[in-house]
Design an enzyme around this catalytic site. Structure first.
Site, PDB file in Angstrom:
ATOM      1  CD  GLU A   1     -13.592  24.246  56.340  1.00  0.00           C
ATOM      2  OE1 GLU A   1     -13.676  25.379  56.854  1.00  0.00           O
ATOM      3  OE2 GLU A   1     -12.984  24.026  55.289  1.00  0.00           O
TER       4      GLU A   1
ATOM      5  CB  CYS B   1     -18.332  28.875  61.405  1.00  0.00           C
ATOM      6  SG  CYS B   1     -18.716  28.505  59.689  1.00  0.00           S
TER       7      CYS B   1
ATOM      8  CD  GLU C   1     -17.723  29.945  66.748  1.00  0.00           C
ATOM      9  OE1 GLU C   1     -17.700  28.901  67.428  1.00  0.00           O
ATOM     10  OE2 GLU C   1     -17.911  29.948  65.531  1.00  0.00           O
TER      11      GLU C   1
ATOM     12  CE  LYS D   1     -21.100  12.731  65.311  1.00  0.00           C
ATOM     13  NZ  LYS D   1     -22.484  13.149  65.575  1.00  0.00           N
TER      14      LYS D   1
HETATM   15  P1  NAP Z   1     -19.238  20.420  67.959  1.00  0.00           P
HETATM   16  O1  NAP Z   1     -19.788  20.312  69.315  1.00  0.00           O
HETATM   17  O2  NAP Z   1     -17.778  20.477  67.784  1.00  0.00           O
HETATM   18  O3  NAP Z   1     -19.863  19.203  67.144  1.00  0.00           O
HETATM   19  C1  NAP Z   1     -19.611  19.011  65.775  1.00  0.00           C
HETATM   20  C2  NAP Z   1     -19.773  17.543  65.448  1.00  0.00           C
HETATM   21  O4  NAP Z   1     -18.779  16.787  66.131  1.00  0.00           O
HETATM   22  C3  NAP Z   1     -21.115  16.950  65.881  1.00  0.00           C
HETATM   23  O5  NAP Z   1     -21.493  15.988  64.942  1.00  0.00           O
HETATM   24  C4  NAP Z   1     -20.778  16.323  67.216  1.00  0.00           C
HETATM   25  O6  NAP Z   1     -21.642  15.290  67.613  1.00  0.00           O
HETATM   26  C5  NAP Z   1     -19.398  15.762  66.905  1.00  0.00           C
HETATM   27  N1  NAP Z   1     -18.586  15.514  68.075  1.00  0.00           N
HETATM   28  C6  NAP Z   1     -18.609  16.140  69.282  1.00  0.00           C
HETATM   29  N2  NAP Z   1     -17.666  15.613  70.090  1.00  0.00           N
HETATM   30  C7  NAP Z   1     -17.035  14.646  69.396  1.00  0.00           C
HETATM   31  C8  NAP Z   1     -15.965  13.746  69.689  1.00  0.00           C
HETATM   32  N3  NAP Z   1     -15.342  13.743  70.858  1.00  0.00           N
HETATM   33  N4  NAP Z   1     -15.580  12.861  68.732  1.00  0.00           N
HETATM   34  C9  NAP Z   1     -16.174  12.861  67.538  1.00  0.00           C
HETATM   35  N5  NAP Z   1     -17.200  13.686  67.186  1.00  0.00           N
HETATM   36  C10 NAP Z   1     -17.610  14.571  68.108  1.00  0.00           C
HETATM   37  O7  NAP Z   1     -19.793  21.710  67.214  1.00  0.00           O
HETATM   38  P2  NAP Z   1     -21.316  22.158  67.049  1.00  0.00           P
HETATM   39  O8  NAP Z   1     -21.720  22.824  68.302  1.00  0.00           O
HETATM   40  O9  NAP Z   1     -22.160  21.060  66.515  1.00  0.00           O
HETATM   41  O10 NAP Z   1     -21.176  23.195  65.854  1.00  0.00           O
HETATM   42  C11 NAP Z   1     -20.874  24.522  66.056  1.00  0.00           C
HETATM   43  C12 NAP Z   1     -19.407  24.785  65.784  1.00  0.00           C
HETATM   44  O11 NAP Z   1     -19.098  24.437  64.446  1.00  0.00           O
HETATM   45  C13 NAP Z   1     -19.075  26.246  65.898  1.00  0.00           C
HETATM   46  O12 NAP Z   1     -17.844  26.406  66.552  1.00  0.00           O
HETATM   47  C14 NAP Z   1     -18.959  26.694  64.458  1.00  0.00           C
HETATM   48  O13 NAP Z   1     -18.149  27.812  64.258  1.00  0.00           O
HETATM   49  C15 NAP Z   1     -18.403  25.473  63.812  1.00  0.00           C
HETATM   50  N6  NAP Z   1     -18.680  25.482  62.379  1.00  0.00           N
HETATM   51  C16 NAP Z   1     -17.636  25.678  61.532  1.00  0.00           C
HETATM   52  C17 NAP Z   1     -17.852  25.727  60.170  1.00  0.00           C
HETATM   53  C18 NAP Z   1     -16.715  25.944  59.227  1.00  0.00           C
HETATM   54  O14 NAP Z   1     -16.875  25.646  58.058  1.00  0.00           O
HETATM   55  N7  NAP Z   1     -15.585  26.454  59.665  1.00  0.00           N
HETATM   56  C19 NAP Z   1     -19.136  25.555  59.666  1.00  0.00           C
HETATM   57  C20 NAP Z   1     -20.182  25.348  60.551  1.00  0.00           C
HETATM   58  C21 NAP Z   1     -19.926  25.304  61.923  1.00  0.00           C
HETATM   59  P3  NAP Z   1     -22.880  15.652  68.581  1.00  0.00           P
HETATM   60  O15 NAP Z   1     -23.816  16.424  67.756  1.00  0.00           O
HETATM   61  O16 NAP Z   1     -23.420  14.331  69.005  1.00  0.00           O
HETATM   62  O17 NAP Z   1     -22.312  16.433  69.722  1.00  0.00           O
END
Ligand code: NAP
Length: 491
Positions: free
Chosen positions: A262, A296, A393, A186
């Protein structure tokens, strides 16, 4: 100019916009679609299928059905598929980079870099696919033999974020394919096009039907939860925010699923008085400005020894102020737009909060008007510990600087967070480098460099930054189970 727009449209329209289930493209069962925007203009680029929970279950069904036959495919064949996909990604680098820039906003040079980085996970795991091994040993008391073998964990659910639209996918898909797992991916709602393009490439590379399924949706929670609770998926690999990761961990507990998480970071960037300042400034630009600060691993808090802090802030400010801002597709642009208005407003409110609490603006400090979600590179000094940006962040091009006097103080400040993904340390003293690296509570450290990502290295965090590692030798282990056979032997 017209030619450029025509090329952009051609690249976007070449991407399939449906759901990829069981090797076939199809619309969502309801026929619903959602829009993907270009963050540099707010213009709609494409409409993609908006999967319902029923679509999600069909994708899981396809993955579950393909699992046994895929697990039986020889490792060399799995490896060859990844290698062909690697070649195709590099062959199509220019178009894929343009696509990524359009949907995510990052400058073209960085998008090209991400396509190569993403492809490298396929090359790495094509090499790992044929090196999955187990073990054989004599029981310590000599009575019997112990055989250890590795097996794929089974169907996997993979969820990716928008900030690295392709690499966060290949970092999971690569090891899953290599290990013999099937999967449902997804992608993030804001950047689904890169992974849809990737699905087409995997099919071309010869991946059998049902091994990779991609479902795009504007409403992830009701689609993913039943898939997680169903029981047929045996592993969830998630990259995204800690808040969502926590919810998913709870859902996974029900079926006692394997998880890789992650999650978010809050990386400290430490500059000691003996650091080479040229190297530290270069590292700061990389750690802060890569991906417009939307990483991140982005440096989120700068701690600089008081004796070099003024010079560091001045030089970083000069470099940041000179970075060209604009649409990522334009020549020479280094700073693209943030992903959406909410992201830009969050950065603006974090800066306002810090200034209200006493921080001083060296450069930047205010949102840019006009179309697109731009925030200028910003350097702040004297950022107090109670500023919200020290604990959250920033996910934008803002460098908050504070000073320290002693090594002890620097380490304490760096560790004073619930997160532990990446840290950056700049010093020319080898003894100090080891002392500091050993005491930092983190999964990764950039020592005299502003970048930690490398497909050959284990990527991941500690504390609230996650569980498990992606990439490196251990990356494939996340997708393997160990089975052990106790063998009776007669002496
Ligand atoms: P996010 O809001 O947590 O979303 C990540 C993914 O999860 C998206 O595909 C999102 O779909 C999906 N999602 C959201 N709510 C969900 C739920 N209740 N059930 C299942 N899936 C769900 O994060 P983001 O804003 O896209 O990404 C930024 C974050 O990712 C930051 O905190 C960053 O630090 C972290 N990150 C971490 C790494 C690592 O390797 N540690 C790498 C890159 C990014 P939608 O797009 O439809 O909301």
């Amino acid at each position: 100019m017209l030619d450029e727009f025509a090329r952009e449209e051609k690249v976007v329209s070449s991407v399939p916009s449906g759901l990829f289930i069981g090797g076939a493209w199809r619309p969502a069962e309801t026929g619903a679609t959602f829009a993907v925007e270009d963050p540099s203009t707010g213009r709609v680029l494409a409409q993609v299928a908006d999967a319902s929970p029923a679509d999600g279950m069909q994708a899981l069904e396809a993955a579950a059905k393909a699992q046994a036959s895929w697990a039986a495919v020889p490792p060399r064949e799995r490896s060859d598929i990844l290698r062909r996909a690697y070649d195709l990604l590099l062959e199509r680098k220019e178009d894929l980079a343009l696509l990524m820039t359009l949907e995510m906003g990052k400058p073209l040079a960085e998008a090209r870099g991400e396509v190569v980085y993403a492809a490298e996970f396929f090359r790495w795991f094509s090499e790992e696919a044929v090196r999955i091994d187990g073990g054989f040993t004599t029981a310590p008391n000599g009575e019997g033999r112990l055989l250890m073998m590795k097996e794929p964990v089974g169907p996997c659910l993979l969820i990716t974020p928008w900030n690295f639209p392709m690499a966060m996918g290949t970092r999971k898909i690569g090891p899953a394919v290599a290990a013999g797992c099937t999967m449902v991916v997804k992608p993030a709602e804001q950047t689904p096009l890169s992974l849809l393009a990737l699905a087409g490439i995997m099919q071309e590379a010869g991946l059998p039907d049902g091994v990779l399924n991609v479902v795009t949706t504007s409403n992830p929670a009701p689609m993913m939860e039943p898939m997680i609770r169903d029981g047929r998926a045996r592993k969830l690999s998630f990259t995204g925010s800690t808040a969502v990761g926590r919810k998913l961990l709870e859902q996974c507990a029900d079926q006692v699923m394997r998880t890789s998480m992650e999650l978010g970071g809050n990386a400290p960037f430490l500059v000691f008085e003996d650091a080479d300042l040229d190297v530290a400034i270069e590292g700061a630009i990389q750690a802060k400005m890569r991906n417009i600060g939307e990483a991140c691993t982005a440096a989120n808090r700068f701690y600089v020894h008081s004796s070099v802090a003024d010079e560091f802030a001045r030089r970083l400010g000069e470099r940041m102020a000179a970075l060209p801002i604009g649409r990522g597709v334009e020549d020479g642009v280094v700073v693209g737009p943030l992903i959406d208005a909410a992201a830009r407003d969050k950065v603006a409110s974090l800066v306002d909060d810090a200034v209200r609490r006493g921080a001083e603006v060296v450069v930047g400090g205010a949102s840019l008007d006009g179309e697109g979600y731009y925030y200028p590179p910003t350097v702040l000094t004297n950022v107090p510990e109670d500023a919200v940006m020290r604990h959250e962040e920033i996910f934008g091009p803002v460098a908050p600087i504070a000073t320290f006097e002693t090594e002890e103080e620097a380490i304490a400040a760096a560790n004073d967070t619930d997160f532990g993904l990446a840290c950056y340390v700049f010093t020319r003293d080898l003894d100090r480098a080891f002392r500091v690296c050993e005491r930092l509570e983190t999964g990764m450290i950039g020592l005299n460099q502003g970048m930690v990502s490398n497909p050959a290295a284990p990527f991941g965090g500690v504390k609230h930054s996650g569980l498990g590692r992606e990439g490196g030798r251990v990356g494939i282990e996340e997708f393997l189970e160990t089975k052990y056979v106790a063998i009776a032997t007669k002496s």
